[in-house]
Write an enzyme that holds these catalytic residues in place. Structure first.
Site, PDB file in Angstrom:
ATOM      1  N   ASP A 100      77.111 -14.854  68.875  1.00 24.63           N
ATOM      2  CA  ASP A 100      78.484 -15.342  68.941  1.00 24.63           C
ATOM      3  C   ASP A 100      78.585 -16.342  70.083  1.00 24.63           C
ATOM      4  O   ASP A 100      78.257 -16.026  71.235  1.00 24.63           O
ATOM      5  CB  ASP A 100      79.445 -14.177  69.176  1.00 24.63           C
ATOM      6  CG  ASP A 100      80.763 -14.351  68.432  1.00 24.63           C
ATOM      7  OD1 ASP A 100      81.276 -15.483  68.420  1.00 24.63           O
ATOM      8  OD2 ASP A 100      81.263 -13.367  67.867  1.00 24.63           O
ATOM      9  N   ASP A 201      82.958 -19.290  67.882  1.00 28.39           N
ATOM     10  CA  ASP A 201      84.322 -18.795  68.006  1.00 28.39           C
ATOM     11  C   ASP A 201      85.309 -19.953  68.128  1.00 28.39           C
ATOM     12  O   ASP A 201      85.092 -20.892  68.907  1.00 28.39           O
ATOM     13  CB  ASP A 201      84.402 -17.900  69.249  1.00 28.39           C
ATOM     14  CG  ASP A 201      85.727 -17.201  69.381  1.00 28.39           C
ATOM     15  OD1 ASP A 201      86.046 -16.389  68.503  1.00 28.39           O
ATOM     16  OD2 ASP A 201      86.438 -17.459  70.382  1.00 28.39           O
ATOM     17  N   GLU A 258      84.070 -20.621  63.261  1.00 27.35           N
ATOM     18  CA  GLU A 258      85.396 -20.057  63.025  1.00 27.35           C
ATOM     19  C   GLU A 258      86.388 -21.194  63.180  1.00 27.35           C
ATOM     20  O   GLU A 258      86.533 -21.753  64.263  1.00 27.35           O
ATOM     21  CB  GLU A 258      85.683 -18.942  64.021  1.00 27.35           C
ATOM     22  CG  GLU A 258      87.032 -18.281  63.773  1.00 27.35           C
ATOM     23  CD  GLU A 258      87.436 -17.329  64.877  1.00 27.35           C
ATOM     24  OE1 GLU A 258      88.144 -16.349  64.588  1.00 27.35           O
ATOM     25  OE2 GLU A 258      87.066 -17.569  66.042  1.00 27.35           O
ATOM     26  N   HIS A 334      85.883  -8.241  62.885  1.00 26.37           N
ATOM     27  CA  HIS A 334      86.442  -7.576  64.070  1.00 26.37           C
ATOM     28  C   HIS A 334      87.882  -7.980  64.351  1.00 26.37           C
ATOM     29  O   HIS A 334      88.559  -7.330  65.150  1.00 26.37           O
ATOM     30  CB  HIS A 334      85.582  -7.899  65.289  1.00 26.37           C
ATOM     31  CG  HIS A 334      85.580  -9.364  65.630  1.00 26.37           C
ATOM     32  ND1 HIS A 334      84.979 -10.312  64.832  1.00 26.37           N
ATOM     33  CD2 HIS A 334      86.129 -10.044  66.670  1.00 26.37           C
ATOM     34  CE1 HIS A 334      85.163 -11.513  65.372  1.00 26.37           C
ATOM     35  NE2 HIS A 334      85.856 -11.380  66.474  1.00 26.37           N
ATOM     36  N   ASP A 335      88.365  -9.054  63.712  1.00 35.05           N
ATOM     37  CA  ASP A 335      89.730  -9.538  63.921  1.00 35.05           C
ATOM     38  C   ASP A 335      90.658  -9.223  62.751  1.00 35.05           C
ATOM     39  O   ASP A 335      91.819  -9.635  62.764  1.00 35.05           O
ATOM     40  CB  ASP A 335      89.728 -11.057  64.134  1.00 35.05           C
ATOM     41  CG  ASP A 335      89.271 -11.460  65.520  1.00 35.05           C
ATOM     42  OD1 ASP A 335      89.386 -10.642  66.449  1.00 35.05           O
ATOM     43  OD2 ASP A 335      88.798 -12.606  65.679  1.00 35.05           O
TER      44      ASP A 335
END
Length: 558
Positions: A100, A201, A258, A334-335
């Site tokens: 990440d 991210d 993302e 995870h979000d």
């Protein structure tokens, strides 16, 4: 066409949220050694890649997305020796590691920011976005993604710094070439270690608009929409092309960005098949289809998505990216809340069959599928968590601003919305078995367990040949074995059917027909299935032809 297929186009990614996966040292927090202990499990599932959520040094104001040192490991997760061993053991099993990358912002405890805030003339001052007050308040009206203003006043220097997320996550100034080079040097540190790629991210936010203009204020809101103001900024593609040249071309890397606020046209720029930037993006349009009609409440809502809206959106991305760019395929992470709770039906009588249906719908589309830990055993949203149990800063701020401060919603309704959409639904510890703490830890878990772990766990799934786990295993196997799943043309059937989602994948002289009943009703639908067709997979033991049972899913090949 097959010879042009890249490894990451046939791959299936398994996302690991380290603090919730497996605790090896008994401190209640998952760690790198715990992931290492469970590599056999991921190998058994058949996944090709592990995406690791951040494991870097961090004060954990946003669960590791506030990084204080990009080249060190968070002591809660272990050491760099632990990481190197995990990487080596994963590679020995043929499993790749995707790191990440969080470079829109750092922690306020990163050395760069410590220097930057020390004085206006410090060499690192321009590493971040500082502005003078305007009429005694913030430089513009942007709101943070986590509620409240996106600016923090610094008494020492009399200026505000920008933080699109929590106060302790100051945004980097990508317009500064020294910032970009420092980021690229750090990325190359990890490339040289032998990692296999990056999940980036909020990468669509790194280029801020010229002049930092105010954003539109939603009805009933206090702050301007920073997402719309910032996403896909004027230089983002130039920055990523520079990253490609200075980092990504050095190895056969997998990259996924993302991309908040991305549309089809921007996605094609980010993930164009000419490979000048990224391999694919995570877009969020299908994640926003069940948002609250009251725009001031944003994502907070508990109504199910319209199947017609979902079909239209997913089909748009399948068709308009075809031949131009590559799709990422995901339901949860995870979000996001748990897939079976959001898109299926997590009541005991329907959980298994609907989880399989939801998986089938996604895994036969064109793109790279992502499985979030626990999805493959049908883990559900955590309805037992109360307001005092939540850890997530987004949830805490939603209660603080929307309930306590602005009184836009009452506490009870907010809790029901959090149970439907909150991020902690996905962050409860992995449910390995029925023993105390679900086999996750011998200590008190960092986040309260979902109280259904005695009924839903890995041990139970592995013992049942009809479990969701083995269904996912078969889906992965089919993707590896059948090129049509990777290369076939997508064709939606019956766009106006609000109960059944059916589509075809068309190859050279071959077809797949994918049929999914999105309801708990018995339905009748006729599809032209040739007598020589083979049923590849289905979530019931038999095939009743035109009769579709609750949440029935089946795939024909001919």
């Amino acid at each position: 066409m097959t010879e042009d297929i890249k490894w990451w186009q046939k791959a299936v990614v398994y996302q690991v949220y380290p603090r919730s996966f497996q605790d090896a040292n008994g401190d209640g927090i998952g760690d790198l050694q715990g992931i290492e202990q469970r590599l056999d499990y991921i190998e058994k599932l058949g996944a090709d890649v592990i995406w690791l959520n951040p494991v870097y040094a961090s004060p954990d104001k946003d669960n590791g997305y506030d990084i204080s040192d990009y080249e060190d490991i968070n002591a809660k997760f272990g050491t760099m020796v632990d990481f190197d061993r995990l990487l080596s053991k994963a590679h020995a099993k043929g499993i790749k590691i995707l790191m990440d990358l969080v470079v829109n912002h750092t922690s306020d405890q990163h050395q760069w920011f410590i220097e930057s805030r020390s004085s206006k003339d410090n060499d690192k001052r321009d590493f971040y976005i500082w502005r003078d007050p305007v009429a005694g308040h913030e430089p513009n009206n942007w709101g943070s993604f986590f509620s409240g203003p996106a600016w923090k006043y610094d008494e020492r220097t009399g200026q505000y710094y920008l933080h699109l997320f929590v106060d302790e996550q100051p945004d980097l100034n990508w317009a500064n070439p020294e910032v970009r080079q420092s980021v690229f040097d750090m990325m190359n540190f990890w490339v040289d270690k032998g990692i296999d790629g990056f999940r980036m991210d909020v990468i669509s936010l790194i280029s801020k608009p010229n002049g930092l203009p105010d954003g539109d204020v939603p009805a009933g809101g206090d702050y301007g929409n920073a997402d719309k103001a910032v996403a896909n900024g004027p230089h983002v593609h130039a920055y990523l092309q520079e990253m490609r040249q200075k980092v990504l071309n050095r190895a056969d890397m997998m990259t996924v960005g993302e991309a908040s606020g991305v549309d089809i046209n921007n996605a094609i720029k980010y993930a164009d098949k000419n490979a000048s930037e990224l391999n694919m993006v995570f877009q969020f349009e299908h994640m926003g289809l069940d948002n609250n009609p009251n725009s001031a409440l944003g994502k907070w809502y508990d109504k199910k998505v319209s199947l017609l809206d979902l079909k239209e959106n997913l089909s748009k991305w399948q068709n308009k990216l075809a031949g131009k760019a590559w799709n990422s395929l995901y339901w949860d992470n995870h979000d996001q809340p748990r897939a079976v709770s959001r898109y299926g039906d997590d009541r005991p009588e329907y959980r298994v069959v609907s989880a399989k249906m939801v998986a089938t719908l996604l895994h036969f589309m064109q793109g790279t599928p992502y499985i979030y830990q626990g999805e493959e055993i049908g883990m559900t949203n955590a309805y037992n968590l109360e307001r005092s149990d939540f850890d997530d800063i987004e949830i805490k701020n939603a209660f603080k601003y929307l309930v306590d401060k602005d009184h836009l919603i009452d506490d009870e309704t907010m809790l029901s919305y959090v149970h439907a959409k909150g991020r902690d639904n996905a962050r409860t510890p992995m449910q390995w078995d029925e023993t105390k703490n679900a086999g996750f830890t011998t200590n008190t878990p960092w986040l309260k367990l979902n109280d259904n772990y005695q009924d839903i766990n890995v041990k139970q799934a592995l013992a049942d040949e009809h479990s969701i786990f083995y269904y996912y295993q078969k889906l992965i196997q089919l993707r590896h074995e059948m090129p049509i799943i990777t290369t076939g043309e997508y064709q939606l059937l019956d766009a106006e059917d609000d109960q059944v989602y059916a589509y075809r994948r068309l190859g050279d002289g071959e077809q797949l027909l994918i049929i999914n009943n999105f309801t708990n009703q018995k339905l009748t639908r006729h599809f032209d299935v040739p007598s020589q067709a083979t049923m590849l997979i289905g979530n019931y033991d038999d095939d009743q032809g035109d009769r579709l049972r609750p949440y029935e899913s089946k795939v024909y090949y001919f």
